[in-house]
Design an enzyme around this catalytic site. Structure first.
Site, short mmCIF file in Angstrom:
data_model
loop_
_atom_site.label_atom_id
_atom_site.label_comp_id
_atom_site.label_asym_id
_atom_site.label_seq_id
_atom_site.Cartn_x
_atom_site.Cartn_y
_atom_site.Cartn_z
N ASP A 534 0.87 -1.17 0.00
CA ASP A 534 0.00 0.00 0.00
C ASP A 534 0.91 1.23 0.00
O ASP A 534 1.59 1.51 0.99
CB ASP A 534 -0.88 -0.05 1.27
CG ASP A 534 -1.85 1.12 1.37
OD1 ASP A 534 -1.63 2.13 0.68
OD2 ASP A 534 -2.81 1.00 2.15
N HIS A 535 0.92 1.92 -1.13
CA HIS A 535 1.88 3.00 -1.29
C HIS A 535 1.58 4.20 -0.38
O HIS A 535 2.40 5.10 -0.23
CB HIS A 535 1.89 3.45 -2.75
CG HIS A 535 3.19 4.03 -3.22
ND1 HIS A 535 4.18 4.46 -2.35
CD2 HIS A 535 3.69 4.23 -4.46
CE1 HIS A 535 5.20 4.91 -3.03
NE2 HIS A 535 4.94 4.78 -4.33
N ARG A 536 0.41 4.21 0.27
CA ARG A 536 0.15 5.28 1.24
C ARG A 536 1.04 5.12 2.46
O ARG A 536 1.32 6.07 3.19
CB ARG A 536 -1.32 5.26 1.69
CG ARG A 536 -2.30 5.60 0.61
CD ARG A 536 -3.71 5.37 1.07
NE ARG A 536 -3.95 3.99 1.51
CZ ARG A 536 -5.08 3.56 2.06
NH1 ARG A 536 -6.07 4.39 2.28
NH2 ARG A 536 -5.23 2.30 2.40
#
Ligand code: CAO
Length: 562
Positions: A534-536
């Site tokens: 999850d690139h967040r």
């Protein structure tokens, strides 16, 4: 005749007072062992309470919206002939108890048709402002006929609000609720889950105070084919059920929620509790994509949608462009088959993860030549213990080392979007392919177990998964998931993060490859790794470091066995 079995809510972990969001069977239904009878939904997950053995539903003790806890009796089951002898055995396993055959009356018996017809006739003659019994009928639902009732949302005696959904219908194209035209008390429920209904069929009777009835209201309350109704066609679904003109929706400004489209709100697929919650927040259910069972909108969907709108809209998956609907039969013969229950549940969750978490996949390779030699050396010891020693047990142990080194991977994003919840435990899920669909059993405290224990639990849980016998608690609490297609094939893939986890490791089939050692090519057994994240929460550089570290742990194969 055999004694009836009381089917009770099993151990559902730390939850208490869990809401029944769906009653999947009706009195008189024949059910199979393990068939879901009701669906419960906590903040975290939905789960079915299954039948402990085959039989006939002799009574239902709960209705949609009820709250239940471990041990609550939900149904009475008349064991199938030949299964009576097994009943006591099953009871022990499922927490079921037998009761006298006479005590089988449903907790929510239906009222008779004769009463409601009479009530309907008198309702038409009653003056405005009077409390009287009215029939609620299926309104004009467009071109559909014999539409399935997928859920009965109320039970007899329940007080309902105007616009509250009474039953949910599902056609090929959409799910819609038939709402109460007025606030009042349900005096009779005339349909059951699984029934087929058409325009004009009576779904319930309601004792309501009917004031200032307009022609439009009359049409919805008793808008059946038998009524002298005005022109048909303009009141699809429940558009006119409120008797109020629907305000035209307008785009959301930052920090502001769009106006509620009343007709869409009435048709949205959500339980009464979620409807009330949405009303409190001013959230338009018509705009929210449901991630629950059969696309039902959950409390979390409402919360997430409101948050996204307040931040300026977009991103939550609400309002996604739709894939065009195509009549495939125009191009050749087709067959329409139902998705498995697991696929119906996992599909929306996978989609929720896909649209909420920006995914990136980092690919890498690990030299597992030494690890595989160790694994082969341990194989016979494992077999003596009745366990199969596959690479996956080593990989899960190696993941714990990497998670300890990179704690952000052993975490979940706080729903406020501003904090990271770091987990100090190491419960690892693994994707298991079963005839019914994909499930993710969880091995707890992998850091405290040796590779033999992990391999044994892998085998046991995978076996249970294939037999459809996994308990809900055996699929809860994972921090990180491993999805291994190594026993099947392939060189790389893009697994979807098992949200709210923040990363998942995909493993493909190891292959012998020539690897340059500075002087020569050496044959080494190379394992492909595909880490989706999850690139967040995770940056690309951290992901590359994580897989690099994991590859090194696997290559060295130190501290993986014990
Ligand atoms: N490379 C080469 N061989 C491998 C391997 C790998 N990465 N992983 C497993 N193997 C071998 C095993 O050693 C075993 O061989 P032997 O019988 O000769 O020892 C064989 O492949 C079969 O292994 P397995 O699949 O039975 O066992 P497992 O522990 O590797 O996996 C389980 C168990 C439950 C994870 C697996 O059966 C499964 O369901 N995999 C599918 C998961 C899935 O669908 N993922 C995709 C989800 S989408 O993200």
């Amino acid at each position: 005749m055999a004694d009836n079995i009381q089917v009770k809510v099993p151990d559902i972990g730390d939850f208490d007072e869990v809401e029944v969001i769906d009653v999947l069977v009706s009195v008189g239904d024949q059910v199979e062992a393990e068939q879901g009878l009701i669906t419960l939904e906590t903040d975290k997950a939905a789960m079915d309470v299954p039948a402990p053995q085959p039989g006939k539903i002799a009574g239902l003790q709960v209705a949609t919206g009820d709250k239940v806890s471990e041990g609550t009796v939900i149904a009475l089951l008349e064991p199938a002939a030949g299964d009576e002898d097994d009943a006591s055995e099953e009871e022990e396993a499922s927490g079921a108890e037998t009761t006298e055959a006479g005590e089988t009356e449903a907790a929510h018996p239906e009222s008779t048709d004769a009463e409601s017809t009479e009530a309907s006739e008198s309702s038409d003659a009653a003056p405005a402002g009077e409390t009287r019994e009215i029939e609620v009928k299926v309104p004009d639902i467009g071109d559909f006929d014999a539409v399935e009732v997928i859920e009965v949302l109320v039970s007899e005696g329940e007080e309902v609000e105007a616009e509250q959904g009474l039953i949910t219908l599902e056609s090929d194209k959409a799910a819609m609720d038939v709402p109460a035209p007025h606030a009042g008390k349900v005096t009779g429920v005339k349909t059951r889950t699984g029934d087929k209904v058409s325009e004009g069929d009576v779904v319930a009777t309601l004792l309501a105070q009917v004031a200032d009835e307009t022609p439009d209201e009359k049409k919805t309350t008793g808008g059946g084919k038998s009524e002298k109704s005005p022109e048909k066609g303009s009141d699809k679904g429940t558009e006119k059920s409120s008797g109020r003109p629907a305000p035209s929706p307008r785009p959301a400004d930052r920090g502001e929620l769009p106006a509620i489209d009343e007709s869409g709100f009435a048709r949205a697929h959500a339980t009464p509790a979620v409807r009330r919650f949405a009303r409190e927040l001013g959230a338009d259910l018509a705009r929210i994509r449901g991630s629950g069972y059969k696309g039902r909108i959950t409390r979390d969907d409402v919360k997430q949608w409101v948050k996204t709108q307040l931040r300026g809209g977009g991103g939550s998956g609400a309002g996604l462009p739709q894939v065009p609907e195509i009549d495939h039969s125009r191009f050749g013969e087709i067959e329409r088959v139902a998705l498995s229950r697991i696929k119906k549940i996992s599909g929306p969750r996978l989609q929720a993860s896909w649209v909420n978490a920006p995914h990136v996949t980092q690919h890498d390779e690990a030299d597992i030549t030494r690890m595989d030699a160790v694994r082969k050396a341990l194989k016979s010891d494992a077999e003596a213990l009745g366990t199969k020693m596959t690479p996956l047990a080593f990989i899960m142990k190696a993941c714990v080392h990497a998670l300890k080194e990179f704690p952000d991977f052993n975490a979940s994003l706080d729903p406020d979007g501003e904090h990271l919840i770091l987990k100090k435990y190491f419960h690892l899920g693994f994707a298991a392919d079963t005839p019914h669909g994909l499930v993710v059993p969880v091995i707890r405290d992998v850091d405290q177990k040796n590779v033999f224990d992990v391999a044994r639990e892998l085998g046991e849980l995978a076996g249970k998964a294939r037999e459809g016998k996994l308990q809900q608690k055996e699929m809860q609490g994972a921090c990180f998931t491993v999805s291994s297609l190594g026993g099947i094939g392939g060189t790389a893939f893009t697994p979807i993060v098992n949200a709210p986890e923040v990363a998942i490791l995909g493993v493909s089939k190891a292959a012998m490859k020539p690897v340059w050692n500075g002087q020569d090519f050496e044959p080494r057994l190379m394992l492909p790794l595909s880490l989706s994240y999850d690139h967040r929460v995770i940056d690309g550089a951290a992901a590359a470091r994580f897989t690099g570290y994991l590859a090194e742990v696997l290559r060295e194969c130190r501290n993986l066995v014990m």
